[in-house]
Design a protein around this motif. Structure first.
Motif, PDB file in Angstrom:
ATOM      1  N   PRO A  57      -3.522   1.051  -3.436  1.00  0.00           N
ATOM      2  CA  PRO A  57      -4.338   1.954  -2.620  1.00  0.00           C
ATOM      3  C   PRO A  57      -3.501   2.806  -1.677  1.00  0.00           C
ATOM      4  O   PRO A  57      -2.486   2.352  -1.132  1.00  0.00           O
ATOM      5  CB  PRO A  57      -5.231   0.987  -1.832  1.00  0.00           C
ATOM      6  CG  PRO A  57      -4.412  -0.262  -1.722  1.00  0.00           C
ATOM      7  CD  PRO A  57      -3.636  -0.354  -3.004  1.00  0.00           C
ATOM      8  N   ALA A  59      -1.137   2.391 -10.651  1.00  0.00           N
ATOM      9  CA  ALA A  59      -2.305   3.210 -10.287  1.00  0.00           C
ATOM     10  C   ALA A  59      -3.304   2.463  -9.418  1.00  0.00           C
ATOM     11  O   ALA A  59      -4.176   3.083  -8.796  1.00  0.00           O
ATOM     12  CB  ALA A  59      -3.000   3.717 -11.545  1.00  0.00           C
ATOM     13  N   THR A  60      -3.196   1.141  -9.346  1.00  0.00           N
ATOM     14  CA  THR A  60      -4.161   0.372  -8.541  1.00  0.00           C
ATOM     15  C   THR A  60      -3.745   0.247  -7.079  1.00  0.00           C
ATOM     16  O   THR A  60      -4.530  -0.248  -6.263  1.00  0.00           O
ATOM     17  CB  THR A  60      -4.336  -1.044  -9.125  1.00  0.00           C
ATOM     18  OG1 THR A  60      -3.100  -1.769  -9.004  1.00  0.00           O
ATOM     19  CG2 THR A  60      -4.747  -0.975 -10.586  1.00  0.00           C
ATOM     20  N   PHE A 101      -4.221   9.341  -7.537  1.00  0.00           N
ATOM     21  CA  PHE A 101      -4.007   8.178  -6.681  1.00  0.00           C
ATOM     22  C   PHE A 101      -5.346   7.604  -6.215  1.00  0.00           C
ATOM     23  O   PHE A 101      -6.350   8.321  -6.124  1.00  0.00           O
ATOM     24  CB  PHE A 101      -3.154   8.544  -5.463  1.00  0.00           C
ATOM     25  CG  PHE A 101      -1.712   8.807  -5.786  1.00  0.00           C
ATOM     26  CD1 PHE A 101      -0.800   7.760  -5.854  1.00  0.00           C
ATOM     27  CD2 PHE A 101      -1.272  10.101  -6.041  1.00  0.00           C
ATOM     28  CE1 PHE A 101       0.529   7.991  -6.157  1.00  0.00           C
ATOM     29  CE2 PHE A 101       0.061  10.346  -6.348  1.00  0.00           C
ATOM     30  CZ  PHE A 101       0.969   9.290  -6.413  1.00  0.00           C
ATOM     31  N   ALA A 102      -5.334   6.308  -5.907  1.00  0.00           N
ATOM     32  CA  ALA A 102      -6.540   5.608  -5.455  1.00  0.00           C
ATOM     33  C   ALA A 102      -6.605   5.651  -3.932  1.00  0.00           C
ATOM     34  O   ALA A 102      -6.008   4.807  -3.246  1.00  0.00           O
ATOM     35  CB  ALA A 102      -6.524   4.164  -5.944  1.00  0.00           C
ATOM     36  N   ARG A 106      -6.787  12.836  -5.433  1.00  0.00           N
ATOM     37  CA  ARG A 106      -7.730  11.786  -5.838  1.00  0.00           C
ATOM     38  C   ARG A 106      -7.692  11.541  -7.345  1.00  0.00           C
ATOM     39  O   ARG A 106      -7.979  10.434  -7.819  1.00  0.00           O
ATOM     40  CB  ARG A 106      -9.142  12.161  -5.389  1.00  0.00           C
ATOM     41  CG  ARG A 106      -9.356  12.023  -3.890  1.00  0.00           C
ATOM     42  CD  ARG A 106     -10.832  12.161  -3.511  1.00  0.00           C
ATOM     43  NE  ARG A 106     -11.040  11.704  -2.146  1.00  0.00           N
ATOM     44  CZ  ARG A 106     -10.902  12.474  -1.066  1.00  0.00           C
ATOM     45  NH1 ARG A 106     -10.555  13.754  -1.218  1.00  0.00           N
ATOM     46  NH2 ARG A 106     -11.092  11.975   0.142  1.00  0.00           N
ATOM     47  N   GLU A 107      -7.330  12.558  -8.089  1.00  0.00           N
ATOM     48  CA  GLU A 107      -7.223  12.405  -9.542  1.00  0.00           C
ATOM     49  C   GLU A 107      -6.092  11.448  -9.914  1.00  0.00           C
ATOM     50  O   GLU A 107      -6.209  10.675 -10.877  1.00  0.00           O
ATOM     51  CB  GLU A 107      -6.994  13.779 -10.195  1.00  0.00           C
ATOM     52  CG  GLU A 107      -6.797  13.740 -11.705  1.00  0.00           C
ATOM     53  CD  GLU A 107      -6.454  15.108 -12.270  1.00  0.00           C
ATOM     54  OE1 GLU A 107      -6.033  15.151 -13.454  1.00  0.00           O
ATOM     55  OE2 GLU A 107      -6.592  16.114 -11.551  1.00  0.00           O
ATOM     56  N   GLU A 138       0.829  -1.195   0.000  1.00  0.00           N
ATOM     57  CA  GLU A 138       0.000   0.000   0.000  1.00  0.00           C
ATOM     58  C   GLU A 138       0.867   1.249   0.000  1.00  0.00           C
ATOM     59  O   GLU A 138       2.080   1.185   0.200  1.00  0.00           O
ATOM     60  CB  GLU A 138      -0.914  -0.043   1.227  1.00  0.00           C
ATOM     61  CG  GLU A 138      -1.835  -1.266   1.214  1.00  0.00           C
ATOM     62  CD  GLU A 138      -2.506  -1.517   2.551  1.00  0.00           C
ATOM     63  OE1 GLU A 138      -2.015  -0.991   3.570  1.00  0.00           O
ATOM     64  OE2 GLU A 138      -3.510  -2.243   2.583  1.00  0.00           O
ATOM     65  N   ALA A 153      -8.010   4.997  -0.416  1.00  0.00           N
ATOM     66  CA  ALA A 153      -8.873   3.982   0.191  1.00  0.00           C
ATOM     67  C   ALA A 153     -10.055   4.655   0.891  1.00  0.00           C
ATOM     68  O   ALA A 153      -9.992   5.833   1.261  1.00  0.00           O
ATOM     69  CB  ALA A 153      -8.073   3.150   1.189  1.00  0.00           C
TER      70      ALA A 153
END
Length: 461
Positions: A107, A104-105, A137-138, A134-135, A54, A140
């Motif tokens: 979290p 990019a996946t 990075f993902a 948020r644009e 993560e 959580a």
């Protein structure tokens, strides 16, 4: 719960008090070098084996409206709020540059805004920063992550606290230091109790998961009685976590500290007496002594993580999210990706020049050796879990612990004789009397200490 008598031994604290690292990293930042190759960072970021881990994001906002004389942070003191705009624009470009290096996946489970004073940015600018994050990075969901921001109650009214919660922040860290008016005047930080209480009440009403407060002992005009009154007031507010730092007076490094009257600072004996009162009051109030200068209520995630042996340590101190790769955004920020530490340019012109050229602002860093990785894990276990289980290191690193660290274990015999630790053939355990000196125990495993001036570090007590 440990009693104050089991934790506090003035003779041992005096004997072992020395300058030493806080071990927010190992090797420490003094081992970072200017000829570091950023390609090492790029390779670590794109490592396919890292894609399962993560992410943690740290943003450094260096601006402060006024200077606190005790502060040793990397900061820019200015009343010109317009300076925030170009810095914000560059952080947004840096976010894009960093995101391009990572899967990019992956979290983001932890995010922290520090400074300086993050709320130097306006509510709208902070919203803009979080939208850009948020644009790229993902992030959580709220219930699975810790999104924190350092707040100066002089800079954030209750409406701003509500706004920060709507942006996704779920943990606040409030700077307090001391409520005594005489001390506040001496350190150039005028912050009435009600100002802090208003922010705390707004945070409680807004549903923040955890609220922490920072205090400092060892400042001019502090006494046991005066600091007891500060403790009484902070306990009225019942923060979930408390950090009570010993002031590090290093005017040779931080010129602004020369503005304070050194003769008004508490003597070493008074300073220890204040520390004893801190431990006594907070443990009596039900706080768990995490280690060093950190306390938490039993239900807080920090206390639970330590009980479950999942506590971690990074550049923001103790953390509940272990094994995250850390991405640093902003001037002077430090990232940790895999076995690489990388630090951005500390000065604003150097940071700006790199970002404007379309490059990351990495200026210094270090790639860890196999020995660094082993010792980092040892020091982390000591600082977070207060013990070393030798078999855990033997399995992972293929060593015989007693053989590989025979010299270190021999040096620790004196610590054992003084009742700070317990040693046997299977583990090293930090005893209650050694918890306040855990930095000293960790220093025994630091192979770099003889290569750098210890005066660059704060006192362990």
């Amino acid at each position: 719960m440990d009693s104050v008598d089991s934790l506090f031994h003035p003779d041992l604290l005096a004997k072992y008090s020395a300058n030493g690292p806080r071990y927010t990293s190992y090797p420490t930042a003094l081992q970072f070098h200017d000829d570091f190759d950023p390609a090492d960072y790029f390779r670590a970021a794109s490592d396919a084996g890292a894609s399962a881990s993560e992410l943690s994001l740290y943003f450094h906002l260096p601006f402060c409206d006024t200077v606190c004389f005790y502060c040793g942070c990397n900061k820019v003191v200015t009343k010109n709020r317009a300076r925030a705009r170009p810095y914000l624009d560059r952080m947004k470009r840096e976010l894009a540059l960093q995101a391009a290096r990572f899967d990019a996946t992956r979290p983001v489970r932890q995010l922290h805004l520090g400074g300086g004073t993050p709320t130097f940015l306006s509510d709208r600018q902070l919203a803009e920063l979080m939208a850009a994050t948020r644009e790229h990075f993902a992030l959580a969901p709220d219930e699975e992550a810790e999104y924190s921001i350092e707040v100066d109650p002089r800079e954030a009214d209750p409406q701003s606290i509500v706004h920060l919660r709507t942006l996704g922040f779920n943990r606040l860290s409030l700077g307090v230091q001391d409520f005594d008016p005489v001390v506040q005047a001496a350190i150039n930080r005028i912050q009435p109790f009600e100002m802090t209480a208003d922010v705390m009440r707004a945070a409680r009403a807004s549903g923040y998961k955890s609220i922490s407060a920072d205090l400092i002992y060892g400042l001019p005009h502090q006494t046991v009685d005066s600091f007891s009154r500060t403790l009484d007031k902070i306990l009225e507010l019942a923060p979930d976590r408390l950090s009570v730092f010993g002031y590090a007076h290093m005017p040779q490094l931080f010129k602004m500290q020369r503005q304070m009257d050194a003769s008004a600072m508490p003597s070493p004996a008074e300073r220890l007496a204040i520390l004893r009162r801190v431990i006594e009051r907070l443990t009596d109030a039900g706080y768990v002594y995490i280690g060093m200068d950190h306390f938490a209520l039993p239900g807080d995630e920090l206390a639970r993580a330590q009980a479950q042996r999942t506590l971690h340590r990074n550049f923001q101190g103790y953390s509940t999210h272990a094994d995250c790769d850390l991405i640093g955004i902003g001037a002077s920020s430090i990232g940790k990706v895999g076995d690489v530490y990388a630090q951005n340019a500390k000065d604003l012109p150097g940071y700006a020049a790199a970002i404007d050229a379309g490059q990351l602002a990495i200026q210094r860093g270090v790639r860890l050796s196999a020995d660094d990785r082993l010792r980092r894990d040892i020091i982390t276990q000591l600082m977070c879990n207060l013990e070393l289980r030798y078999d855990e290191f033997e399995i992972v690193y293929g060593i015989r612990f007693a053989h590989a660290f025979a010299h270190e274990l021999e040096r620790l015999v004196e610590f054992e004789a003084d009742g700070l630790i317990a040693l046997d053939s299977k583990k090293l355990e930090v005893l209650p009397a050694g918890r306040m000196l855990v930095r000293n125990v960790a220093m025994v495993f630091d192979r770099y200490l003889g290569q750098q001036p210890l005066t660059r570090f704060s006192r362990t007590i």
